[in-house]
Design an enzyme around this catalytic site. Structure first.
Site, PDB file in Angstrom:
ATOM      1  N   ASP A  17       0.856  -1.177   0.000  1.00 46.77           N
ATOM      2  CA  ASP A  17       0.000   0.000   0.000  1.00 46.77           C
ATOM      3  C   ASP A  17       0.900   1.237   0.000  1.00 46.77           C
ATOM      4  OD1 ASP A  17      -2.308   1.708   0.536  1.00 46.77           O
ATOM      5  OD2 ASP A  17      -1.598   1.766   2.604  1.00 46.77           O
ATOM      6  N   ASP A  19      -0.193   5.055   0.758  1.00 49.10           N
ATOM      7  CA  ASP A  19      -0.430   6.071   1.783  1.00 49.10           C
ATOM      8  C   ASP A  19      -0.354   5.490   3.192  1.00 49.10           C
ATOM      9  OD1 ASP A  19      -0.863   7.659  -0.376  1.00 49.10           O
ATOM     10  OD2 ASP A  19      -2.991   7.997  -0.024  1.00 49.10           O
TER      11      ASP A  19
END
Length: 270
Positions: A17, A19
């Site tokens: 991922d 963020d």
């Protein structure tokens, strides 16, 4: 830390991922700020987008909220030339690169050294994912694809919206195409919203998890990585402060956030 032997003999990969996992805060916020600086977004639009992201972060995600977020992301690109978006790259990267976590970059590179391809998986655009993957010497980026006609974004999706189940669907597509064994693969995230992606692989790892993801990780016996506790507290304060400022006066908040030394709100997509 990644191990060198996957044990099952399959071709494994590692999915990260973006963020709050690879980077501190929000890539979407950096994109919005770059768009504003380059005349592609008005001060009012910036303030509205910041407020929408704040509500989404503070209230959590639901199926209805995810659909609204998806529509907002794709509609925001409608009518924009692909080349104009590409020209934002230097400004966006100037905001993103200083916020990358050194710890996570080394984890990713250790996977590569062990023979596992590394991918960024994000709800941000496919173009953003690919650009950052190229800069970091990762093996690929997986983002939300937008339909393009005659060099202009139509505002319609051209693939899964890479959020919640959409992320899991996207990495399954990549795994099928590249011949990865997801049972031997790794996934990294900070957020409960990425549970579908984490459960799609055999080796999920949570990074500075939110409360719900930490609860699940403990129940499932998943690896947990903790660091950056001070910055997490600062991010929470930034979200609350940004929400208050936008509610009190969106134009003032937007003007402040165009300054590098202004609010560093952590309000974008996971």
């Amino acid at each position: 830390m990644p191990e060198g032997d996957d044990g099952g003999g399959g071709k494994a990969a590692a999915f990260f991922d973006l963020d709050k996992t690879l980077m501190e805060g929000s890539s979407a916020f950096q994109f919005a700020r770059a768009a504003y600086r380059n005349g592609m977004m008005s001060r009012r639009q910036l303030a509205r987008d910041v407020w929408a992201n704040a509500k989404f972060r503070l209230a959590g995600s639901t199926d209805e909220g995810t659909a609204e977020l998806r529509d907002r992301v794709f509609e925001s690109l409608a009518g924009t030339r692909v080349v104009d978006l590409q020209r934002l790259a230097p400004d966006v990267m100037a905001g993103v690169l200083p916020r990358l976590y050194d710890q996570m970059l080394h984890v990713a590179w250790e996977h590569q050294d062990a023979g596992r391809p590394v991918f960024i998986v994000t709800a941000a655009s496919q173009e953003m994912a690919e650009l950052l993957a190229h800069v970091l010497h990762f093996d690929g980026g997986i983002g939300s694809r937008s339909e393009v006609r005659d060099g202009v974004y139509t505002g319609r999706p051209a693939g899964p919206f890479t959020y919640r189940e959409g992320k899991a669907e996207a990495i399954r597509q990549v795994a099928e195409r590249e011949g990865f064994d997801l049972a031997e693969s790794y996934a990294y995230s900070d957020s409960e919203s990425d549970l579908p992606m984490l459960r799609a692989v055999g080796r999920p790892v949570v990074v500075n998890p939110d409360a719900e993801l930490l609860r699940v990780a403990r129940e499932e016996g998943w690896e947990v990585m903790h660091f950056d506790k001070l910055h997490r507290r600062l991010r929470i304060a930034s979200i609350a402060g940004a929400a208050g400022l936008v509610a009190a006066g969106g134009g003032y908040a937007a003007a402040r956030m165009t300054r590098p030394s202004g609010l560093r709100a952590r309000l974008g997509l996971a």
